[in-house]
Motif scaffolding. Structure first.
Motif, short mmCIF file in Angstrom:
data_model
loop_
_atom_site.label_atom_id
_atom_site.label_comp_id
_atom_site.label_asym_id
_atom_site.label_seq_id
_atom_site.Cartn_x
_atom_site.Cartn_y
_atom_site.Cartn_z
N ILE A 1 -8.97 3.95 -26.73
CA ILE A 1 -9.28 4.71 -27.95
C ILE A 1 -10.23 3.87 -28.79
O ILE A 1 -9.94 2.71 -29.12
N ILE B 1 -12.53 5.67 -34.07
CA ILE B 1 -11.48 6.68 -34.22
C ILE B 1 -10.30 6.09 -34.97
O ILE B 1 -9.73 6.71 -35.87
N ILE B 2 -9.94 4.84 -34.63
CA ILE B 2 -8.84 4.16 -35.30
C ILE B 2 -9.16 3.93 -36.77
O ILE B 2 -8.35 4.22 -37.66
N MET C 1 -9.11 7.18 -38.81
CA MET C 1 -7.79 7.74 -39.03
C MET C 1 -7.05 6.98 -40.13
O MET C 1 -6.45 7.60 -41.03
N LEU D 1 -10.38 14.80 -38.44
CA LEU D 1 -10.08 13.47 -37.93
C LEU D 1 -8.66 13.39 -37.38
O LEU D 1 -8.42 12.71 -36.37
N ASN E 1 -8.57 15.10 -33.94
CA ASN E 1 -9.21 14.25 -32.95
C ASN E 1 -8.29 13.09 -32.56
O ASN E 1 -8.14 12.76 -31.37
N TYR E 2 -7.64 12.49 -33.55
CA TYR E 2 -6.74 11.38 -33.26
C TYR E 2 -5.53 11.85 -32.45
O TYR E 2 -5.09 11.17 -31.51
N GLU F 1 -6.39 12.09 -28.81
CA GLU F 1 -6.51 10.79 -28.16
C GLU F 1 -5.15 10.14 -27.96
O GLU F 1 -4.89 9.50 -26.93
N ALA F 2 -4.27 10.28 -28.95
CA ALA F 2 -2.93 9.70 -28.83
C ALA F 2 -2.15 10.35 -27.70
O ALA F 2 -1.42 9.67 -26.96
N SER G 1 2.98 8.11 -33.76
CA SER G 1 2.87 9.30 -32.92
C SER G 1 4.05 9.28 -31.96
O SER G 1 4.11 8.45 -31.06
#
Length: 388
Positions: free
Chosen positions: A100, A104-105, A108, A187, A190-191, A194-195, A332
């Motif tokens: 990731i 992105i990190i 978020m 955002l 999107n996160y 990915e998670a 998550s």
């Protein structure tokens, strides 16, 4: 008709008036309190360790660091051994090179911080005491209506629909998610995608580390139908994102951000900023986990302990707060669907390792929460067939 009491800033600063706590600790922080209200003060034996009235930093624990770049390389077998060791002895590990992107990190963490910086009037649009609500803003540990002593934490819980890769911001479900800040929904979606992808990769490796064979189209391996089925369940399983805000606290020695607990679910992927706050119980001591930039802290949940028949441990952890810095984290939580049953894998039960847990599902967990004072690992203990 008697007049309602006017709440003054001095009431809140001195902790003499407690009704403001239902609006959350971010609100109290923004009001400029200088003392922790009595509603947040823990019994002496449950407080973080304090010396001379000041909260002291607990010793650090260096968790196993799992480099996921090794998953598809020549060190794969060693990675699986390291995973097994981490899950057996710590119940936690830190994951690096997970795929990731750092942007992105960063985005978020940033947008979550901006959500909590908004005016209370914007945040409280999502406040609810309904624990089944797909979007819920609240404060403390379980909820502001259930907890006896409050925790120094505000949260936003977002239920992610199955198969998030097929979602868009315009979907009816996601239309319930906050639209402010303006880029929050984009955002967060999107996160979440990915998670979920990362979870599926990690959980497949963990199942393999247990010695369970997963269908990977390799003809020289036996495919176990049950474990192939559970991967399909995970693909369509539950995902709950919990965004936590722990504002700076004027008296951190009196309270906690979160009480000791274990996580319901299979695995939790925790993203956090660089402010320390996570502690795990290891060898009967509370030890602090120092954040590693662009990493995830991954922990075994109650469901994985049950599924592994006790081999992998769902470990108590808590959050502490400090007097100078606010902290943001995004947990998550992943598992099978809410209507699925979790039980020990048949391959991990035998005469020398008999079944240790009864079947469980989400309904059992919700019933437990509503019928008792939820603390520590009581739910997991309630699912054990034997007491060790």
């Amino acid at each position: 008709m008697p007049q309602a009491k006017v709440i003054t800033i001095e009431d809140v600063k001195t902790g003499d008036y407690s009704e403001e706590y239902e609006k959350g600790v971010k609100h109290l922080s923004q009001r400029g309190i200088t003392k922790v209200p009595s509603k947040y003060i823990l019994p002496v034996l449950e407080r973080p360790v304090a010396i001379n009235g000041k909260c002291t930093q607990q010793p650090n624990l260096k968790l196993p660091v799992i480099d996921f770049a090794d998953l598809h390389g020549p060190n794969r077998s060693q990675l699986l051994k390291s995973l097994a060791c981490a899950c057996e002895h710590y119940g936690f590990f830190q994951l690096v090179n997970h795929g990731i992107g750092s942007e992105i990190i960063r985005e978020m963490i940033d947008v979550c911080g901006r959500f909590f910086e908004q005016a209370l009037e914007e945040r409280e649009k999502y406040m609810s005491s309904d624990m089944g609500s797909p979007v819920r803003y609240g404060t403390s540990f379980i909820s502001q209506t259930k907890d006896g002593v409050f925790c120094w934490r505000d949260f936003l819980k977002l239920l992610v629909p199955p198969s998030p890769n097929n979602l868009s911001q315009e979907d009816d479900f996601l239309s319930l998610w906050p639209s402010s800040p303006f880029d929050f929904r984009e955002l967060a979606v999107n996160y979440a995608k990915e998670a979920k992808k990362l979870f599926l990769i990690v959980v497949e490796a963990i199942l393999e580390s247990l010695g369970l064979t997963i269908n990977n189209n390799n003809n020289n391996e036996t495919i176990e139908e049950d474990e192939d089925d559970i991967m399909k369940e995970f693909e369509n399983g539950s995902q709950l994102m919990v965004i936590n805000c722990y504002p700076a606290c004027p008296e951190p020695n009196l309270t906690l951000g979160m009480l000791p607990h274990s996580d319901y679910g299979f695995l939790t992927l925790l993203l956090q900023d660089q402010v320390p706050g996570l502690q795990i119980q290891f060898q009967d001591k509370w030890l602090t986990i120092q954040p590693i930039p662009n990493s995830f802290v991954v922990n075994v949940g109650d469901h994985l302990e049950i599924f592994s028949n006790g081999r992998y441990k769902s470990v108590l952890h808590r959050a502490f707060v400090n007097s100078t810095k606010s902290r943001i984290s995004v947990a998550s939580l992943h598992s099978v669907s809410f209507d699925s049953m979790v039980r020990p894998s048949v391959e991990l039960v035998n005469e020398t390792n008999p079944r240790r847990y009864m079947d469980t599902d989400f309904a059992s967990f919700m019933e437990y929460l509503s019928s008792c004072d939820f603390k520590k690992k009581n739910f997991l203990e309630s699912r054990k067939l034997t007491r060790s």
